[in-house]
Design an enzyme around this catalytic site. Structure first.
Site, mmCIF file in Angstrom:
data_model
loop_
_atom_site.group_PDB
_atom_site.id
_atom_site.type_symbol
_atom_site.label_atom_id
_atom_site.label_comp_id
_atom_site.label_asym_id
_atom_site.label_seq_id
_atom_site.Cartn_x
_atom_site.Cartn_y
_atom_site.Cartn_z
ATOM 1 C CG HIS A 181 -32.239 -11.900 8.899
ATOM 2 N ND1 HIS A 181 -32.866 -10.673 8.918
ATOM 3 C CD2 HIS A 181 -31.683 -12.052 10.142
ATOM 4 C CE1 HIS A 181 -32.722 -10.124 10.108
ATOM 5 N NE2 HIS A 181 -32.001 -10.938 10.861
ATOM 6 C CG ASP A 185 -41.049 -9.236 15.772
ATOM 7 O OD1 ASP A 185 -40.369 -9.698 16.705
ATOM 8 O OD2 ASP A 185 -40.590 -8.462 14.919
ATOM 9 N NE ARG A 238 -36.599 -9.724 22.384
ATOM 10 C CZ ARG A 238 -36.129 -9.791 21.136
ATOM 11 N NH1 ARG A 238 -36.942 -9.642 20.118
ATOM 12 N NH2 ARG A 238 -34.851 -9.989 20.922
ATOM 13 C CB SER A 278 -37.849 -11.292 16.991
ATOM 14 O OG SER A 278 -37.849 -10.020 16.379
ATOM 15 C CE LYS A 310 -38.553 -8.544 11.779
ATOM 16 N NZ LYS A 310 -38.404 -8.778 13.227
#
Length: 433
Positions: A91, A170, A177, A192, A196
């Site tokens: 990620h 999320d 947010r 967050s 995932k």
């Protein structure tokens, strides 16, 4: 019994007050808060107040773990044990010209490791991996879980859209947010991202956490704090996790856009491409393969001998794309040249990201389309020597009217001087549990 008349063991106002006053929220109360926000019992107004309290007062490592786990529990959890091979994901926190997922996933898959890369679309100046791949004629982002498993089994790599069933808490909190000024809260960012990724079911995870002008976290210390928080979350959840802290003050590679970033990725898979893109692809591949039990994998060889390219082609074909099809080309281009000779001192990432966005490469709203041929191609990087009149970068768009605002965005974003420039390392730190 209706939700209104149900007797609850906790109260949202008490939880908000506790966090407002800098106290730790007990695990049962925090789990209740996330579960009942997802169900709609806890209101947006109450969760907004809680998010602001978290932004101002932070959370302990244990609180962040509980909150992440509660967000995972709000939806489904994927399972890859039937594949019979290790799974590892990457990620990135995003940046300008960051196309690393494209060459990285097939490179790692070439070593017999499954790479389930659930990706997203771009918003604002950071490009989305799915937008880039949709430049390829026929390629589709939406896969069923069965299609995804079959592709991981047969090809080894899949880059596709995340299903709505992963961490729905999320998705709801992220939207909140975005409109309440709490996007920057590190506990909320970390939970967050990691909710995932953990729900995705991967065995291991490598994080590319960026800092600098084109990054989500511009300050290196805050980027480091985010990286450490996410590595701890992964470790606490049983996912082997490491992070690289990487520089995003300068765009990554030479291409900023969609189709042009695909072209650059294919160049890397063919054994060429810009040095910084190759460097980061190889660094992340080594991290991923080490976590998958192959610390001595020769990743350079897999690029040089065509194995990574073979995996790329198989991955594109499996999702109905044509790896040999011509990519979109722009109707209009505009070249900017150097006004003087000298050495390029800087090329600021954020203005060039905004410039590409204004050309049509990105979107202002989630529903907006992107223009796949739009973007910016850089011809120089910091440290390069240039002559007067030499091309510095080329703007591409389908409508020449877009050039004006794009040029406004990049005005002053580069500098040429007589002195040499120190080019700092791209990978600044490695962070482990």
């Amino acid at each position: 019994m209706s939700a209104q008349s149900e007797v609850h063991p906790h109260d949202a106002v008490d939880i908000i007050r506790a966090k407002r006053d800098g106290q730790a929220v007990p695990e049962p109360a925090l789990r209740w808060m996330i579960e009942h926000y997802t169900k709609g019992y806890v209101s947006d107004a109450q969760m907004s107040a809680f998010a602001m309290a978290v932004l101002l007062n932070g959370m302990s490592r244990d609180e962040i773990r509980v909150m992440t786990d509660a967000m995972i529990a709000s939806g489904e959890r994927m399972e890859f044990s039937s594949l019979g091979k290790p799974t590892v994901d990457k990620h990135s926190t995003g940046g300008v010209g960051d196309k690393i997922t494209l060459p990285l996933a097939p490179l790692v898959a070439a070593f017999g490791v499954a790479v389930p890369q659930l990706s997203g679309r771009g918003l604002g100046h950071t490009g989305g991996t799915l937008d880039k791949l949709e430049s390829i004629p026929g390629w589709r982002a939406a896969l069923s879980n069965d299609e995804m498993l079959a592709q991981l089994r047969d090809v080894g790599a899949v880059i596709c859209a995340a299903g709505s069933g992963l961490a729905p808490a999320d998705k709801k909190l992220y939207a909140l947010r975005d409109v309440t000024g709490t996007v920057e809260a590190i506990p909320l960012i970390a939970s967050s991202i990691m909710s995932k990724k953990i729900a995705e079911g991967t065995d291991a995870l490598v994080l590319d956490v960026k800092f600098g002008s084109g990054a989500f976290m511009q300050d290196i210390d805050r980027a480091r704090e985010l990286a450490r928080t996410m590595v701890a979350l992964g470790t606490d959840s049983g996912v082997s996790t490491t992070a690289l802290l990487t520089d995003m003050n300068t765009p990554l590679g030479l291409a900023i856009g969609n189709a042009n970033e695909v072209r650059e990725s294919v160049e890397v898979l063919a054994g060429g491409g810009p040095a910084d893109v190759v460097e980061l692809t190889l660094a992340l591949a080594r991290e991923m393969l080490a976590l998958a039990g192959q610390p001595d994998a020769d990743v350079e060889a897999a690029l040089a001998d065509g194995r990574a390219m073979d995996a790329w082609r198989a991955m594109i074909v499996a999702q109905d794309g044509d790896p040999d099809a011509a990519l979109p080309t722009p109707r209009e281009t505009h070249v900017v040249t150097a006004e003087r000779a000298g050495i390029v001192q800087r090329v600021d990432a954020l203005p060039f990201g905004v410039g590409a966005w204004r050309l049509g490469a990105g979107r202002a709203r989630a529903v907006d389309p992107v223009i796949h041929a739009a973007g910016i191609d850089l011809h120089v990087k910091p440290g390069d020597r240039v002559t007067a009149g030499q091309p510095l970068f080329t703007l591409s768009a389908d409508d020449e009217k877009r050039f004006g605002r794009a040029l406004e965005a990049v005005a002053g974003a580069w500098e040429i001087a007589d002195s040499a420039v120190d080019v700092l390392p791209l990978v600044r730190e490695r962070i482990t549990a």
